[in-house]
Design a protein around this motif. Structure first.
Motif, mmCIF file in Angstrom:
data_model
loop_
_atom_site.group_PDB
_atom_site.id
_atom_site.type_symbol
_atom_site.label_atom_id
_atom_site.label_comp_id
_atom_site.label_asym_id
_atom_site.label_seq_id
_atom_site.Cartn_x
_atom_site.Cartn_y
_atom_site.Cartn_z
ATOM 1 N N HIS A 18 1.433 -5.955 -0.052
ATOM 2 C CA HIS A 18 0.103 -6.287 -0.572
ATOM 3 C C HIS A 18 -0.645 -5.038 -1.031
ATOM 4 O O HIS A 18 -1.315 -5.047 -2.077
ATOM 5 N N ALA A 19 -0.559 -3.964 -0.260
ATOM 6 C CA ALA A 19 -1.447 -2.813 -0.441
ATOM 7 C C ALA A 19 -1.185 -2.003 -1.696
ATOM 8 O O ALA A 19 -1.982 -1.117 -2.021
ATOM 9 N N VAL A 20 -0.101 -2.268 -2.421
ATOM 10 C CA VAL A 20 0.080 -1.541 -3.680
ATOM 11 C C VAL A 20 -1.118 -1.751 -4.587
ATOM 12 O O VAL A 20 -1.448 -0.882 -5.414
ATOM 13 N N THR A 21 -1.789 -2.890 -4.453
ATOM 14 C CA THR A 21 -2.915 -3.190 -5.331
ATOM 15 C C THR A 21 -4.050 -2.189 -5.186
ATOM 16 O O THR A 21 -4.868 -2.044 -6.091
ATOM 17 N N TYR A 22 -4.120 -1.475 -4.061
ATOM 18 C CA TYR A 22 -5.182 -0.510 -3.834
ATOM 19 C C TYR A 22 -4.795 0.927 -4.185
ATOM 20 O O TYR A 22 -5.672 1.772 -4.348
ATOM 21 N N PHE A 23 -3.493 1.201 -4.282
ATOM 22 C CA PHE A 23 -3.064 2.590 -4.375
ATOM 23 C C PHE A 23 -2.085 2.892 -5.500
ATOM 24 O O PHE A 23 -2.018 4.043 -5.949
ATOM 25 N N ALA A 98 3.479 -2.859 -10.518
ATOM 26 C CA ALA A 98 3.772 -1.848 -9.493
ATOM 27 C C ALA A 98 5.047 -2.160 -8.739
ATOM 28 O O ALA A 98 5.852 -1.265 -8.440
ATOM 29 N N LEU A 99 5.256 -3.435 -8.407
ATOM 30 C CA LEU A 99 6.399 -3.813 -7.587
ATOM 31 C C LEU A 99 7.676 -4.008 -8.392
ATOM 32 O O LEU A 99 8.784 -3.858 -7.849
ATOM 33 N N GLY A 100 7.541 -4.334 -9.673
ATOM 34 C CA GLY A 100 8.722 -4.635 -10.483
ATOM 35 C C GLY A 100 9.803 -3.570 -10.430
ATOM 36 O O GLY A 100 10.974 -3.879 -10.154
ATOM 37 N N PRO A 101 9.459 -2.291 -10.680
ATOM 38 C CA PRO A 101 10.502 -1.257 -10.632
ATOM 39 C C PRO A 101 11.131 -1.104 -9.249
ATOM 40 O O PRO A 101 12.273 -0.635 -9.140
ATOM 41 N N LEU A 102 10.415 -1.492 -8.204
ATOM 42 C CA LEU A 102 10.917 -1.324 -6.837
ATOM 43 C C LEU A 102 11.970 -2.357 -6.473
ATOM 44 O O LEU A 102 12.729 -2.152 -5.527
ATOM 45 N N VAL A 103 11.987 -3.473 -7.196
ATOM 46 C CA VAL A 103 12.920 -4.550 -6.850
ATOM 47 C C VAL A 103 13.992 -4.720 -7.917
ATOM 48 O O VAL A 103 14.749 -5.693 -7.880
ATOM 49 N N ALA A 104 14.075 -3.772 -8.849
ATOM 50 C CA ALA A 104 14.999 -3.921 -9.975
ATOM 51 C C ALA A 104 16.448 -4.049 -9.523
ATOM 52 O O ALA A 104 17.251 -4.724 -10.185
ATOM 53 N N GLU A 105 16.798 -3.420 -8.406
ATOM 54 C CA GLU A 105 18.176 -3.452 -7.931
ATOM 55 C C GLU A 105 18.436 -4.546 -6.906
ATOM 56 O O GLU A 105 19.559 -4.691 -6.423
ATOM 57 N N ILE A 106 17.399 -5.310 -6.556
ATOM 58 C CA ILE A 106 17.568 -6.368 -5.561
ATOM 59 C C ILE A 106 18.144 -7.608 -6.234
ATOM 60 O O ILE A 106 17.736 -7.980 -7.337
ATOM 61 N N ASP A 107 19.090 -8.225 -5.563
ATOM 62 C CA ASP A 107 19.706 -9.444 -6.082
ATOM 63 C C ASP A 107 18.634 -10.506 -6.335
ATOM 64 O O ASP A 107 17.793 -10.766 -5.475
ATOM 65 N N GLN A 108 18.650 -11.109 -7.511
ATOM 66 C CA GLN A 108 17.612 -12.064 -7.883
ATOM 67 C C GLN A 108 17.629 -13.310 -6.989
ATOM 68 O O GLN A 108 16.581 -13.909 -6.730
ATOM 69 N N ALA A 268 7.851 0.372 -1.320
ATOM 70 C CA ALA A 268 6.441 0.450 -1.708
ATOM 71 C C ALA A 268 5.725 1.599 -1.019
ATOM 72 O O ALA A 268 4.699 2.092 -1.519
ATOM 73 N N ALA A 269 6.242 2.054 0.107
ATOM 74 C CA ALA A 269 5.542 3.042 0.926
ATOM 75 C C ALA A 269 5.138 4.305 0.167
ATOM 76 O O ALA A 269 4.028 4.805 0.363
ATOM 77 N N PRO A 270 5.988 4.877 -0.699
ATOM 78 C CA PRO A 270 5.568 6.101 -1.389
ATOM 79 C C PRO A 270 4.357 5.928 -2.308
ATOM 80 O O PRO A 270 3.726 6.921 -2.696
ATOM 81 N N LEU A 271 4.027 4.680 -2.647
ATOM 82 C CA LEU A 271 2.881 4.427 -3.516
ATOM 83 C C LEU A 271 1.570 4.363 -2.743
ATOM 84 O O LEU A 271 0.501 4.315 -3.356
ATOM 85 N N LEU A 272 1.643 4.346 -1.420
ATOM 86 C CA LEU A 272 0.466 4.101 -0.601
ATOM 87 C C LEU A 272 -0.111 5.384 -0.038
ATOM 88 O O LEU A 272 0.464 6.465 -0.176
ATOM 89 N N LEU A 273 -1.265 5.250 0.602
ATOM 90 C CA LEU A 273 -1.949 6.359 1.247
ATOM 91 C C LEU A 273 -1.602 6.362 2.723
ATOM 92 O O LEU A 273 -1.673 5.335 3.391
ATOM 93 N N TRP A 274 -1.227 7.531 3.253
ATOM 94 C CA TRP A 274 -0.914 7.660 4.669
ATOM 95 C C TRP A 274 -1.727 8.793 5.273
ATOM 96 O O TRP A 274 -1.774 9.871 4.690
#
Length: 295
Positions: A18-23, A98-108, A268-274
């Motif tokens: 969810h949090a990609v929408t903020y970061f 934001a999420l599309g490139p992260l799931v490109a290799e996941i089986d549809q 998604a973690a690298p896109l977020l704030l920690w």
């Protein structure tokens, strides 16, 4: 260390999605492209949009931790710049970008399976007394599997957040007190939370004084044993209030959901704030299976 509850483990997986929408840069750019300059206009437009063109009152109440003056700087002005319907479309499209490139290799097929499982969980959240959870749950479901995954994660996180607010209110805390209490237990500093939630020095200091009077802070600002015990109780209450979707989904389907969701959360973690402002741990430190326990 005690085994985490199912609700806690699932939150650690769906919150980063969810949090990609903020970061995520793609999401921040989407709000600029929609004509909203400045981070907080996009934040409030996107998160408040399910409620409609409301003013600051309902947002101060449901968001809980934000200073009223900060909310009032954004609302209702933001609705002169973008309609809630448009904001909903922007936030969903931005999350997909934001999420599309992260799931490109996941089986549809697995992506579609995850979408079905998360939708089934999110469709079962109890909405009585859950303002943000109910508002998001009432929105039409998208058709694209990735958009379903993000929307389901959003319903689940706002449902959990509503329960967390209920737990804070039951504990007798107000917005600034909850933040002073969090900072006293470590993980981030006062300046960070004052900046992102808008409380003045005087408001923060007054909240700290109230916690000292209550016996939750000692004279140095260190949390007392009573405060630490209350924190454990509040976390347990939040988890208990958030577990019903997973109880209804069942342990086997929940384990499968976690296993499918874990790699997306980690990507998604690298896109977020920690550290994350909502306190969710970095999923890159979680087991790769994301298997929830029985608690």
């Amino acid at each position: 260390m005690a085994e985490r509850s199912v609700a806690q483990q699932m939150w650690r997986l769906f919150e980063p999605v969810h949090a990609v929408t903020y970061f995520a840069p793609a999401c921040l750019q989407a709000w600029q492209d929609a004509g909203l300059r400045g981070y907080w206009r996009g934040y409030f437009a996107g998160r408040v949009a399910p409620l409609g063109p409301v003013g600051p009152g309902p947002v101060v109440g449901s968001f809980f931790g934000f200073a009223p003056a900060m909310v009032a700087r954004a609302l209702p002005d933001v609705w002169t710049r973008i309609a809630p319907e448009k904001a909903l479309a922007v936030r969903l499209g931005a999350a997909r970008a934001a999420l599309g490139p992260l799931v490109a290799e996941i089986d549809q097929a697995e992506l579609a399976e995850l979408a079905g499982l998360l939708r089934a969980a999110a469709a079962r959240v109890p909405v009585a007394g859950r303002v943000l959870g109910a508002a998001n749950a009432a929105l039409p479901w998208p058709e694209d599997p990735l958009e379903i995954i993000w929307h389901a994660a959003t319903v689940l996180r706002e449902h959990r957040g509503d329960g967390h607010v209920a737990a804070l209110v039951t504990a007798g805390l107000d917005g600034p007190e909850s933040l002073v209490w969090r900072v006293s237990r470590g993980g981030t500093d006062r300046a960070f939370y004052q900046q992102i939630r808008g409380w003045t020095d005087d408001e923060w200091d007054a909240a700290a004084d109230r916690l000292r009077t209550r016996g939750w802070l000692d004279p140095t600002g260190t949390p007392t044993d009573a405060a630490l015990g209350a924190a454990r109780e509040l976390e347990a209450t939040t988890d208990r209030l958030a577990r019903s979707p997973w109880d209804t989904l069942g342990p086997d389907a929940t384990r499968r959901t976690a296993a499918l969701l874990a790699p997306i959360a980690q990507a998604a973690a690298p896109l977020l704030l920690w550290p994350n402002p909502v306190g969710v741990p970095d999923p890159r430190g979680e087991p790769s299976t994301g298997q929830p326990g029985a608690g």
